[in-house]
Design a protein around this motif. Structure first.
Motif, PDB file in Angstrom:
ATOM      1  N   PRO A 132      19.063  10.363  -7.499  1.00 44.54           N
ATOM      2  CA  PRO A 132      17.639  10.503  -7.817  1.00 44.54           C
ATOM      3  C   PRO A 132      16.754   9.305  -7.457  1.00 44.54           C
ATOM      4  CG  PRO A 132      18.863  10.023  -9.811  1.00 44.54           C
ATOM      5  CD  PRO A 132      19.871  10.207  -8.718  1.00 44.54           C
ATOM      6  N   VAL A 133      17.308   8.088  -7.353  1.00 44.63           N
ATOM      7  CA  VAL A 133      16.456   6.963  -6.971  1.00 44.63           C
ATOM      8  C   VAL A 133      16.425   6.918  -5.443  1.00 44.63           C
ATOM      9  CG1 VAL A 133      16.116   4.482  -7.120  1.00 44.63           C
ATOM     10  CG2 VAL A 133      17.025   5.711  -9.076  1.00 44.63           C
ATOM     11  N   HIS A 134      15.233   7.077  -4.884  1.00 46.61           N
ATOM     12  CA  HIS A 134      15.095   7.154  -3.436  1.00 46.61           C
ATOM     13  C   HIS A 134      14.746   5.797  -2.840  1.00 46.61           C
ATOM     14  CE1 HIS A 134      15.330  11.453  -3.668  1.00 46.61           C
ATOM     15  NE2 HIS A 134      14.336  11.489  -4.535  1.00 46.61           N
ATOM     16  N   ALA A 135      14.656   5.768  -1.507  1.00 47.54           N
ATOM     17  CA  ALA A 135      14.331   4.517  -0.831  1.00 47.54           C
ATOM     18  C   ALA A 135      12.845   4.204  -0.912  1.00 47.54           C
ATOM     19  CB  ALA A 135      14.775   4.594   0.618  1.00 47.54           C
ATOM     20  N   GLY A 136      12.002   5.232  -0.952  1.00 48.20           N
ATOM     21  CA  GLY A 136      10.567   5.010  -0.991  1.00 48.20           C
ATOM     22  C   GLY A 136      10.058   4.954  -2.418  1.00 48.20           C
ATOM     23  N   VAL A 137       8.754   4.766  -2.536  1.00 48.35           N
ATOM     24  CA  VAL A 137       8.131   4.785  -3.861  1.00 48.35           C
ATOM     25  C   VAL A 137       7.749   6.232  -4.150  1.00 48.35           C
ATOM     26  CG1 VAL A 137       6.277   3.831  -5.279  1.00 48.35           C
ATOM     27  CG2 VAL A 137       7.302   2.446  -3.484  1.00 48.35           C
ATOM     28  N   ILE A 138       8.737   7.031  -4.536  1.00 48.03           N
ATOM     29  CA  ILE A 138       8.486   8.448  -4.824  1.00 48.03           C
ATOM     30  C   ILE A 138       9.253   8.854  -6.070  1.00 48.03           C
ATOM     31  CG2 ILE A 138       7.906   9.176  -2.480  1.00 48.03           C
ATOM     32  CD1 ILE A 138      10.801  10.227  -2.300  1.00 48.03           C
ATOM     33  N   GLU A 139       9.054  10.125  -6.442  1.00 48.15           N
ATOM     34  CA  GLU A 139       9.632  10.604  -7.686  1.00 48.15           C
ATOM     35  C   GLU A 139      11.130  10.876  -7.536  1.00 48.15           C
ATOM     36  OE1 GLU A 139       7.157  13.597  -9.801  1.00 48.15           O
ATOM     37  OE2 GLU A 139       6.127  13.641  -7.902  1.00 48.15           O
ATOM     38  N   PRO A 140      11.831  11.004  -8.676  1.00 52.08           N
ATOM     39  CA  PRO A 140      13.276  11.216  -8.594  1.00 52.08           C
ATOM     40  C   PRO A 140      13.675  12.674  -8.404  1.00 52.08           C
ATOM     41  CG  PRO A 140      12.621  10.882 -10.873  1.00 52.08           C
ATOM     42  CD  PRO A 140      11.377  10.773 -10.058  1.00 52.08           C
ATOM     43  N   GLN A 162      12.467  14.546 -14.027  1.00 50.60           N
ATOM     44  CA  GLN A 162      11.121  14.280 -14.552  1.00 50.60           C
ATOM     45  C   GLN A 162      10.810  15.122 -15.778  1.00 50.60           C
ATOM     46  OE1 GLN A 162       9.700  11.647 -13.199  1.00 50.60           O
ATOM     47  NE2 GLN A 162       8.408  12.264 -11.520  1.00 50.60           N
TER      48      GLN A 162
ATOM     49  N   ARG B 136      12.169  -3.135  -6.330  1.00 53.52           N
ATOM     50  CA  ARG B 136      12.616  -1.746  -6.205  1.00 53.52           C
ATOM     51  C   ARG B 136      11.828  -0.951  -7.223  1.00 53.52           C
ATOM     52  NH1 ARG B 136      14.135   2.985  -4.947  1.00 53.52           N
ATOM     53  NH2 ARG B 136      12.341   2.393  -3.765  1.00 53.52           N
ATOM     54  N   GLN B 137      11.148   0.086  -6.751  1.00 54.98           N
ATOM     55  CA  GLN B 137      10.382   0.914  -7.670  1.00 54.98           C
ATOM     56  C   GLN B 137      11.275   2.025  -8.193  1.00 54.98           C
ATOM     57  OE1 GLN B 137       8.895   4.193  -7.681  1.00 54.98           O
ATOM     58  NE2 GLN B 137       7.848   3.684  -9.577  1.00 54.98           N
ATOM     59  N   VAL B 138      11.292   2.213  -9.508  1.00 53.77           N
ATOM     60  CA  VAL B 138      12.017   3.342 -10.081  1.00 53.77           C
ATOM     61  C   VAL B 138      11.037   4.212 -10.846  1.00 53.77           C
ATOM     62  CG1 VAL B 138      13.876   4.121 -11.584  1.00 53.77           C
ATOM     63  CG2 VAL B 138      14.142   2.011 -10.275  1.00 53.77           C
ATOM     64  N   SER B 139      10.984   5.457 -10.434  1.00 53.02           N
ATOM     65  CA  SER B 139      10.124   6.435 -11.073  1.00 53.02           C
ATOM     66  C   SER B 139      10.984   7.159 -12.104  1.00 53.02           C
ATOM     67  CB  SER B 139       9.622   7.377  -9.980  1.00 53.02           C
ATOM     68  OG  SER B 139       8.948   8.457 -10.532  1.00 53.02           O
ATOM     69  N   GLU B 147       2.975   5.929  -9.213  1.00 53.56           N
ATOM     70  CA  GLU B 147       3.661   5.709  -7.938  1.00 53.56           C
ATOM     71  C   GLU B 147       2.635   5.730  -6.803  1.00 53.56           C
ATOM     72  OE1 GLU B 147       4.556   7.525 -10.365  1.00 53.56           O
ATOM     73  OE2 GLU B 147       6.702   7.762 -10.568  1.00 53.56           O
ATOM     74  N   ASN B 151       1.860   2.835  -4.123  1.00 52.23           N
ATOM     75  CA  ASN B 151       1.879   3.067  -2.680  1.00 52.23           C
ATOM     76  C   ASN B 151       0.598   2.599  -2.014  1.00 52.23           C
ATOM     77  OD1 ASN B 151       4.343   4.123  -1.707  1.00 52.23           O
ATOM     78  ND2 ASN B 151       3.955   6.055  -2.747  1.00 52.23           N
ATOM     79  N   PHE B 167       7.910  -3.564  -1.470  1.00 52.42           N
ATOM     80  CA  PHE B 167       8.788  -2.583  -2.119  1.00 52.42           C
ATOM     81  C   PHE B 167       9.967  -2.340  -1.180  1.00 52.42           C
ATOM     82  CE2 PHE B 167       4.606  -1.481  -3.980  1.00 52.42           C
ATOM     83  CZ  PHE B 167       4.924  -1.731  -5.303  1.00 52.42           C
ATOM     84  N   ALA B 169      13.990  -0.785  -0.192  1.00 56.27           N
ATOM     85  CA  ALA B 169      14.655   0.515  -0.315  1.00 56.27           C
ATOM     86  C   ALA B 169      15.861   0.480  -1.242  1.00 56.27           C
ATOM     87  CB  ALA B 169      15.064   1.008   1.070  1.00 56.27           C
ATOM     88  N   ALA B 190      20.301   6.744 -14.416  1.00 52.82           N
ATOM     89  CA  ALA B 190      19.974   6.271 -13.066  1.00 52.82           C
ATOM     90  C   ALA B 190      19.218   4.943 -13.130  1.00 52.82           C
ATOM     91  CB  ALA B 190      19.156   7.314 -12.324  1.00 52.82           C
ATOM     92  N   THR B 194      20.486   1.402 -11.623  1.00 50.25           N
ATOM     93  CA  THR B 194      19.669   0.690 -10.637  1.00 50.25           C
ATOM     94  C   THR B 194      19.451  -0.747 -11.091  1.00 50.25           C
ATOM     95  OG1 THR B 194      18.555   2.783 -10.217  1.00 50.25           O
ATOM     96  CG2 THR B 194      17.560   0.836  -9.261  1.00 50.25           C
TER      97      THR B 194
END
Lengths: 488, 267
Positions: A132-140, A162, B136-139, B147, B151, B167, B169, B190, B194
């Protein structure tokens, strides 16, 4: 039912399961599309509800059926309901017998989580797990690919990270928090969800909004569409390494958000839409600033986006990538811009017109190829159409109050008891469907939200079949679906 | 006109101009007039005696302590309903965007204190990560608006890279985490994994009212009322979502790259 209408619960047509199924299949064959399918616990057993959009009559048809703890699954004959049936099964342990792939959708608390994925076997086959943790700044979210070399044979998408209990918490409302749940159902679609909620509350309270407020809502909805479409075109350019458009559009998206902030102080439109109207007016000088900002934005966006479509190397990466056939799109119930990119002409603003769309008709923008190019091109057409609409809405904005009289007195928490209300809007991703029923005291007995992403995630999974795994970021961004809108 | 991809790219480049904001050397970009920034509570005693503000606050961020009104900007959604309902005008949301604070208790605005900008400087981070901070950004739940505004900082308008902030990867490449969302039950594991994957020394930033205190979902059993319940937090950046300027200001003051008050300084 019309969009934004209320009916007493006992007037919803009730069928036995055989007729319920027959009506569903007939609706589909007539060319209607499913807006929602959900279950509610009844005194004994459960009630299944289905909502179908009939664009030929501009109506939304809801019908219901009593069942016990099982029923024969509709998915084998009606693939568009597959995720709805999984959701119903997860919430209430109602088994849709014969469902081909029954597993949890959101991983609610206290439900058994089956997490095995479809797997291929073979010497050359390998599996790739992302998230669920991606490389970009996006949701899981979690993506599981079955690959043969570079080629994706199958993609399974598993979400629920989420899930924060929005629908559950809305029951018993409306209260001080309700509007905030709605505005954060999908954070990039606050106006879209807010408008659907407002329509629903106005329906259930037997009042309405004002004409001026309707115009302001529509302007805000188009600004939201502009911001997201421009941002997405930039992000798609970024995913194929075409940095000029990526850089420009990322910034221009901010300009569009700032125009929304001009209306209400918040870049995502939080606090603007309120049941009964809008919280902020657009005075003449503010409208002047807005239109001036729109002119600058149009100039910058046009040059940045035309560059994208003028560059052959970009087109060669977009064309043919992640294509979906119109037939498949209709079968799986795809909605919104992803469906329009496949040639399906669906748009709630024209299919179920309410308020301002009864006098102003947006052009429905479509393409035919169903690939990344088509999804990008439909965005570009819609950007131009949104700019045109904002100008038309601004010009024709009626004078008057921005809040219905009743709303000012704070009576909107008084809803008609034992009723069902609906609200649908065409957000930038697609149709946003809100439906709720009140109990005998006029509070929400239950509330259901269907974000367009709920219909469309499976479309992304199918679009990836036979594609190179390295094209996943591009395909994903071309759909740009909401994780939080799906998980709620 | 002859058009080749290269010429088009150059022509567009000229049309699009240079767009990076001059802040923090120059003035910050203008905020909209309806922007709701840091709240201030009047120092006079409440004349009306009604409790609209307390009752209508969606997250219970307003409360009375020893007869004085307090507002927790950590959980506040900046909806402004308290300000709108108050007949006496006790609560005013100004245009102050500098909301970030090192200490959770500094997020509390009261009738006694609130006008000063909270301290955001981090001793260790400002020493070690001042010239290069990889996050590292964690949502972890939430609505994805925070987020989106993170960005935005990477776009050419804000260009957070010019401060050495990026930021990255992988948590293995990071000096710390920037967490958004209330931390849902489904994301807890998660997030912990992380965090463990980030090498020491590491820092954690909680961005947005969800990550600070659960936001609109506060006290839902599906979430954990913020990142602080799982990890130690080094910087709190309030807002729903925080304006990009609030996030940027928070991180820059955290690293001691700009001073907290109006003083002359050099980047």
């Amino acid at each position: 039912m019309w969009n934004g209408e209320r009916i007493p619960l006992h007037q919803i047509p009730e069928w036995d399961f055989t007729d319920f199924k027959r009506i569903s299949l007939e609706s589909y064959q007539k060319g209607n599309r499913i807006a929602g399918f959900w279950a509610i616990p009844a005194k004994t057993g459960y009630t299944l509800f289905q909502a179908w959009i009939d664009s030929s009559r501009f109506t939304l048809d809801i019908h219901q059926c009593r069942i016990g703890s099982t029923y024969p699954s509709l998915t084998p004959e009606l693939p568009a309901v597959h995720l709805f049936e999984r959701d119903i099964a997860e919430r209430f342990r109602i088994v849709p017998e014969g469902h081909p792939w029954l597993k949890p959708v959101r991983f609610y608390r206290g439900t058994d989580a089956r997490v095995d994925f479809f797997q291929m076997k073979g010497e050359e086959i390998h599996e790739v797990a992302v998230g669920p943790v991606h490389a970009g700044v996006i949701e899981p979210g979690h993506f599981r690919f079955q690959c043969n070399g570079e080629t994706v044979y199958h993609l399974e998408i598993s979400l629920g990270y989420q899930h924060r209990g929005i629908e559950r918490a809305l029951s018993g409302g409306p209260n001080a928090r309700s509007i905030h749940y709605i505005e954060t159902a999908a954070g990039d679609t606050s106006i879209g969800h807010g408008t659907a909620y407002a329509l629903l509350i106005e329906a259930l309270s037997g009042s309405g909004s004002t004409e001026r407020a309707d115009g302001i809502r529509a302007i805000a909805l188009e600004l939201e569409r502009l911001a997201n479409h421009i941002g997405d075109l930039g992000a798609m350019a970024g995913d194929i390494g075409f940095l000029p458009t990526h850089s420009y559009c990322g910034r221009i998206r901010g300009d569009a958000l700032n125009l929304t902030a001009l209306l209400c102080g918040n870049r995502f439109g939080r606090g603007l839409i309120r049941p009964g109207g809008v919280a902020y007016d657009i005075e003449d000088s503010r409208m002047e600033t807005l239109l001036q900002g729109l002119r600058l934005l149009e100039k910058d966006a046009t040059s940045a986006i035309e560059l994208l479509f003028d560059t052959p190397s970009v087109m060669s990466r977009f064309e043919g990538t992640g294509a979906l056939q119109a037939e498949t799109a209709r079968e799986i119930g795809l909605v919104g811009l992803a469906a329009r990119a496949c040639g399906l002409s669906l748009d709630v603003r024209t299919d179920l017109p309410s308020s301002v769309y009864k006098r102003i008709c947006p052009n429905v923008c479509t393409a035919t190829a169903g690939d990344c190019y088509a999804r990008a091109f439909v965005r570009w057409l819609e950007i131009q159409e949104s700019i045109r609409l904002i100008r038309q809405l601004a010009e024709s904005l009626p004078n008057g109050e921005i809040q219905e009289e009743k709303a000012l007195k704070g009576t909107f928490t008084l809803l008609e008891p034992e009723s069902l209300g609906i609200g649908i809007t065409e957000g930038w991703r697609g149709e946003i469907f809100h439906v709720a029923a009140t109990d005998s005291t006029g509070k929400f007995a239950w509330y259901r939200i269907v974000d367009p992403s709920f219909h469309n995630w499976f479309g992304l999974a199918l679009a990836l079949r036979g594609q190179q795994i390295s094209d996943f970021p591009l395909c994903n961004k071309s759909f740009n679906l909401s994780y939080c809108g799906h998980d709620l | 006109m002859i058009s080749t991809p290269l010429l088009s790219i150059l022509r567009t480049r000229i049309q699009q101009k240079y767009r990076t904001i001059s802040y923090p050397r120059g003035t910050p970009p203008p905020l909209p007039d309806r922007f709701l920034g840091k709240p201030e509570i009047g120092s006079f005693s409440c004349p009306s005696g009604c409790d609209y503000c307390l009752k209508e606050c969606p997250t219970g961020s307003l409360f009375l302590k020893e007869g004085k009104i307090h507002l927790d900007t950590g959980t506040c959604l900046f909806c402004g309903v308290c300000s709108k309902l108050c007949p006496a005008g006790m609560i005013q949301f100004g245009n102050e965007y500098r909301l970030a604070a090192r200490e959770r208790s500094d997020l509390l605005v009261s009738q006694v204190k609130g006008k000063d900008i909270s301290d955001a400087r981090h001793e260790m981070a400002s020493r070690i990560f001042k010239r290069s901070l990889k996050l590292r950004q964690v949502s972890a739940g939430g609505c994805a608006a925070c987020e989106a505004d993170c960005n935005v900082l990477t776009t050419i308008g804000w260009d957070i890279g010019r401060f050495g902030i990026q930021f990255v990867a992988s948590p293995r490449h990071a000096d710390g985490l920037l967490i958004t969302g209330p931390v849902t039950e489904n994301m807890k594991q998660a997030l912990e994994k992380t965090y463990r994957a980030v090498p020491h020394p590491k820092i954690v930033l909680a961005v947005g009212s969800c990550a600070i205190g659960g936001g609109p979902y506060r006290d839902h059993p599906e979430q954990l009322n913020g990142a602080g319940s799982v990890l130690p937090i080094d910087l709190y950046i309030p807002g729903c979502p925080p304006h990009p300027l609030t996030i940027l200001d928070g991180i820059l003051r955290f690293l001691d790259k700009i001073p907290g008050r109006e003083e002359p300084w050099e980047l």
